[in-house]
Design a protein around this motif. Sequence first.
Motif, mmCIF file in Angstrom:
data_model
loop_
_atom_site.group_PDB
_atom_site.id
_atom_site.type_symbol
_atom_site.label_atom_id
_atom_site.label_comp_id
_atom_site.label_asym_id
_atom_site.label_seq_id
_atom_site.Cartn_x
_atom_site.Cartn_y
_atom_site.Cartn_z
ATOM 1 N N ASP B 57 0.845 -1.201 0.000
ATOM 2 C CA ASP B 57 0.000 0.000 0.000
ATOM 3 C C ASP B 57 0.879 1.249 0.000
ATOM 4 O O ASP B 57 2.107 1.176 -0.098
ATOM 5 C CB ASP B 57 -0.981 -0.022 1.178
ATOM 6 N N GLY B 58 0.231 2.398 0.111
ATOM 7 C CA GLY B 58 0.930 3.674 -0.011
ATOM 8 C C GLY B 58 1.932 3.951 1.097
ATOM 9 O O GLY B 58 2.793 4.819 0.958
ATOM 10 N N TYR B 59 1.817 3.242 2.214
ATOM 11 C CA TYR B 59 2.795 3.402 3.297
ATOM 12 C C TYR B 59 4.000 2.493 3.111
ATOM 13 O O TYR B 59 4.892 2.455 3.956
ATOM 14 C CB TYR B 59 2.156 3.071 4.647
ATOM 15 N N MET B 60 4.005 1.734 2.011
ATOM 16 C CA MET B 60 5.010 0.689 1.780
ATOM 17 C C MET B 60 4.851 -0.459 2.775
ATOM 18 O O MET B 60 5.808 -1.221 2.998
ATOM 19 C CB MET B 60 6.444 1.230 1.791
ATOM 20 N N ASN B 61 3.674 -0.563 3.424
ATOM 21 C CA ASN B 61 3.362 -1.814 4.107
ATOM 22 C C ASN B 61 3.355 -2.904 3.045
ATOM 23 O O ASN B 61 2.891 -2.683 1.935
ATOM 24 C CB ASN B 61 1.988 -1.763 4.769
ATOM 25 N N ILE B 62 3.879 -4.077 3.394
ATOM 26 C CA ILE B 62 4.104 -5.124 2.398
ATOM 27 C C ILE B 62 3.537 -6.438 2.890
ATOM 28 O O ILE B 62 3.698 -6.789 4.059
ATOM 29 C CB ILE B 62 5.622 -5.291 2.142
ATOM 30 N N VAL B 89 10.989 -0.249 6.026
ATOM 31 C CA VAL B 89 11.518 -0.680 4.727
ATOM 32 C C VAL B 89 12.583 0.293 4.217
ATOM 33 O O VAL B 89 12.338 1.501 4.145
ATOM 34 C CB VAL B 89 10.377 -0.808 3.696
ATOM 35 N N LEU B 90 13.750 -0.242 3.878
ATOM 36 C CA LEU B 90 14.792 0.552 3.228
ATOM 37 C C LEU B 90 14.605 0.494 1.718
ATOM 38 O O LEU B 90 14.569 1.520 1.051
ATOM 39 C CB LEU B 90 16.173 0.017 3.609
ATOM 40 N N VAL C 40 10.348 11.457 -2.988
ATOM 41 C CA VAL C 40 11.694 11.097 -3.393
ATOM 42 C C VAL C 40 11.988 9.616 -3.150
ATOM 43 O O VAL C 40 13.134 9.228 -2.934
ATOM 44 C CB VAL C 40 12.773 11.999 -2.761
ATOM 45 N N ASN C 41 10.919 8.783 -3.172
ATOM 46 C CA ASN C 41 11.158 7.358 -3.363
ATOM 47 C C ASN C 41 11.756 7.235 -4.761
ATOM 48 O O ASN C 41 11.301 7.900 -5.690
ATOM 49 C CB ASN C 41 9.849 6.562 -3.309
ATOM 50 N N ASN C 68 13.277 3.499 -0.573
ATOM 51 C CA ASN C 68 12.381 4.313 0.245
ATOM 52 C C ASN C 68 12.990 5.707 0.451
ATOM 53 O O ASN C 68 14.131 5.826 0.883
ATOM 54 C CB ASN C 68 12.176 3.614 1.592
ATOM 55 N N GLY C 69 12.204 6.745 0.148
ATOM 56 C CA GLY C 69 12.704 8.107 0.256
ATOM 57 C C GLY C 69 12.937 8.583 1.680
ATOM 58 O O GLY C 69 13.652 9.557 1.914
ATOM 59 N N ASN C 70 12.338 7.851 2.626
ATOM 60 C CA ASN C 70 12.357 8.243 4.023
ATOM 61 C C ASN C 70 13.743 8.485 4.602
ATOM 62 O O ASN C 70 13.932 9.366 5.427
ATOM 63 C CB ASN C 70 11.691 7.138 4.843
#
Lengths: 98, 98, 85
Positions: B57-62, B89-90, C40-41, C68-70
């Motif tokens: 999803d948009g939060y990068m939950n996987i 997540v990196l 900026v992902n 991940n842009g974070n």
Amino acid sequence: MDASSTGIQEPFDLIRLSLSERVFVKLRGDRQLSGVLHAYDGHMNLILSDVEETIMIVDVDEEVQPGAQRTVNVAKRKMDMLFVRGDGVILVSPPSRT
Amino acid sequence: MDDNTPPPPPPEENSPPPAPSSHTGSPTDFLKGVVGKRVIVRLTSGVDYQGVLSCLDGYMNIALEQTEEHVNGVVTNRYGDAFIRGNNVLYISAAEPI
Amino acid sequence: MASQILPLELIDRCIGSRIWVVMKGDREFTGKLLGFDDFVNMVLEDVTEYEMTPEGRKTTKLAQTLLNGNNICMLIPGSAGPEES
């Protein structure tokens, strides 16, 4: 087996399908939980019951054998009912669906 | 100076026609291309999860299937399904051609 | 009139060329930039990951990757990364 055949459209579906089931939760700070999932929200705040917590404590004994000797202490404890704040959650694994 | 630059709104719309392939460009295109494929998910802690990407999803939950947890190159756990909270997540890297 | 250019417009012009990404922690990436979004992902291709550890620099090769842009700190366009400097 693709996502369409398992009824999962978004990641939270995995969690929804695990309600009332025993789940494995990996938390920040080398903590792991196993408990029955009662509730969750969009932050991944969780309510678990019948919980066993496992804490990994790794001591590196540099003085004894540099870089080699590692002792892992595992501490366990049980809780009847638990609220988990979502920001500490790394991973949730539901019971196998097979 | 520089008065011959194109007008502000679409600066580079006249260059190449949209690429026909669906697996290049934006993060969204990348994600469309890797759903259902084997991926490597690395967390900021350095722990890797290798598995088949069910969805995200948009939060990068996987949501991952057939997941292996790798710590320092060693498999430390296997999960049938795993939900990974996106803030950890990196990166998500394709582990097979897309 | 001074030409006003937004930071992300500069990055947009890097699409298709190699870029060096420095993360907030002891981690860096190089690769060909395929695209990015408002957070900026970034999508990179032919990626090398550099992990600075007390034992030295550890590198990992990766195929197409969504970063991940974070945790991104800096972007250096057109650079081959830490090997170059």
